[in-house]
Enzyme design. Sequence first.
Site, PDB file in Angstrom:
ATOM      1  CG  HIS A 129       0.550   2.749  12.482  1.00  0.00           C
ATOM      2  ND1 HIS A 129      -0.678   2.240  12.856  1.00  0.00           N
ATOM      3  CD2 HIS A 129       0.748   2.325  11.210  1.00  0.00           C
ATOM      4  CE1 HIS A 129      -1.193   1.533  11.852  1.00  0.00           C
ATOM      5  NE2 HIS A 129      -0.332   1.582  10.845  1.00  0.00           N
ATOM      6  CG  ASP A 137       2.652   0.374   7.760  1.00  0.00           C
ATOM      7  OD1 ASP A 137       2.210  -0.252   6.785  1.00  0.00           O
ATOM      8  OD2 ASP A 137       1.939   0.788   8.692  1.00  0.00           O
ATOM      9  CG  ASP A 162       0.956  -3.788   4.982  1.00  0.00           C
ATOM     10  OD1 ASP A 162       1.823  -2.963   5.342  1.00  0.00           O
ATOM     11  OD2 ASP A 162      -0.248  -3.687   5.279  1.00  0.00           O
ATOM     12  CG  HIS A 185      -0.452   0.041   2.534  1.00  0.00           C
ATOM     13  ND1 HIS A 185      -0.101   1.216   3.167  1.00  0.00           N
ATOM     14  CD2 HIS A 185      -0.199  -0.953   3.427  1.00  0.00           C
ATOM     15  CE1 HIS A 185       0.330   0.954   4.385  1.00  0.00           C
ATOM     16  NE2 HIS A 185       0.297  -0.354   4.565  1.00  0.00           N
ATOM     17  CD  GLU A 222      -3.239  -1.298   5.436  1.00  0.00           C
ATOM     18  OE1 GLU A 222      -3.416  -2.245   6.225  1.00  0.00           O
ATOM     19  OE2 GLU A 222      -2.632  -0.260   5.774  1.00  0.00           O
ATOM     20  CD  GLU A 223      -1.313   2.463   7.403  1.00  0.00           C
ATOM     21  OE1 GLU A 223      -2.051   1.987   8.286  1.00  0.00           O
ATOM     22  OE2 GLU A 223      -0.104   2.166   7.294  1.00  0.00           O
TER      23      GLU A 223
END
Length: 454
Positions: free
Chosen positions: A421, A289, A351, A277, A323-324
Amino acid sequence: MKKTITLLFTLVVGYAQAQNADSVTIRKIYNEALSNGKSYEWLRHLTKQIGPRLSGSEGAQKAVDWTKQVMEKEGFDRVFLQDVMVPHWVRGAKEVAYIQNGKQKTTVPIAALGGSVATGPKGVEAGVIEVTSFPELRALGADKVKGKIVFYNRPMDPTKINTFEAYGGAVDQRANGATEAAKLGAVGAIVRSMNPLHDDYPHVGGMRYATGVPLIPTAAISTNAADLLSKSLKENPNLTFYFKQSCETLPDAKSYNVVGEIKGSEKPDEIIVVGGHLDSWDLAEGAQDDGAGCMQSIEVLRLFKALGIKPKRTIRAVMFMNEENGLRGGVQYADLAKKNNEKHMAAVESDAGGFTPRGFGIVGTPEQRAKVMPWKPLLAPYGLLEIGAGGGGADIGPLAQSGTVLFGFRPDSQRYFDYHHTAIDNFEVVSQRELELGAASMASLIYLLDQYGL
């Protein structure tokens, strides 16, 4: 009898020859990736020249434009965009939070969760109710929760060897914590970061509100801050917590999945997807990520072209958007595939970071998994020992409804949630060698899928 023995001998020799040819090709794939790989320098550009790529942002659009140009420059047979409307949430001014314990005020690291509402210009200050589960919260009832800030403090289980299992055991607090707290009259919710380490970096991520429930602000605090707040509450249950955040949700924005493909020479209508993503959270560069997964996926197609491997089936690299905080890119891709009557035989997603490759999780029937098992001796020399039933990937998940077999790339999981994140998910935390090994591992699996099908 003699004819039967001759036939068996011929089959065994033929199988051995095929295995040897496959072994030679896989060795070439690794040699090319480790000697001439481009994924690391592509990742450097994506992270350092473009940076954060939250859906709907300027960075996300720049990433779309750039990855399309990269695939066109590599000479893939077709490169195209798929329109997708995505959420557009913005963080606003940096958040502020502190613990007020008597006369002592202690500032703590905090970050709004994606999709949360703002606190208002004056912020929110209230007493704190600490819980570790939704049943525990409900047992307290509205009398004890109303007007308070609910503090979710269930840590990731450190005894889980696979850290994704530990993450799965804690992340419901982040996703649904605000809704469960609001049902009982809470004025806010704060969540212990999804992080096995003790540090000062808040780990953000998506949250959601249920229909018909008041929208209360929610944020993540660092694990060190969570430990401090919990300790302080035991000493003084009457302390207060203050936080202020200025985030807002804007109207949906137009964005794109970016797709590049090499046409199959024998079965062009059968498609094998490899992807990651393109969007990332806004605090950092989104290197692990999922910049790593995206650049590995483009590298898979480059490796085929560089080695002159002409696939029987069409191989697609897909940079999924959103995606997030919505998964709309993955849903849109599957919807368009169904609308266009496309047959997707298999899909592979990266991912889980660009760490040392360990194997692949497979989502399919026992018969389909059994088809893959004879390939294990070919992949084992490269450390790919964990091959079997497991997760595929969020973006490719919607393809399962049409019978596509899903493969999730499994790198070593021990360090992923150190960065996931956070504000430190930057280019410098990615190892070039590990990233390139991952791209070669994915290309090798796709080579075998293309050669033998499922």
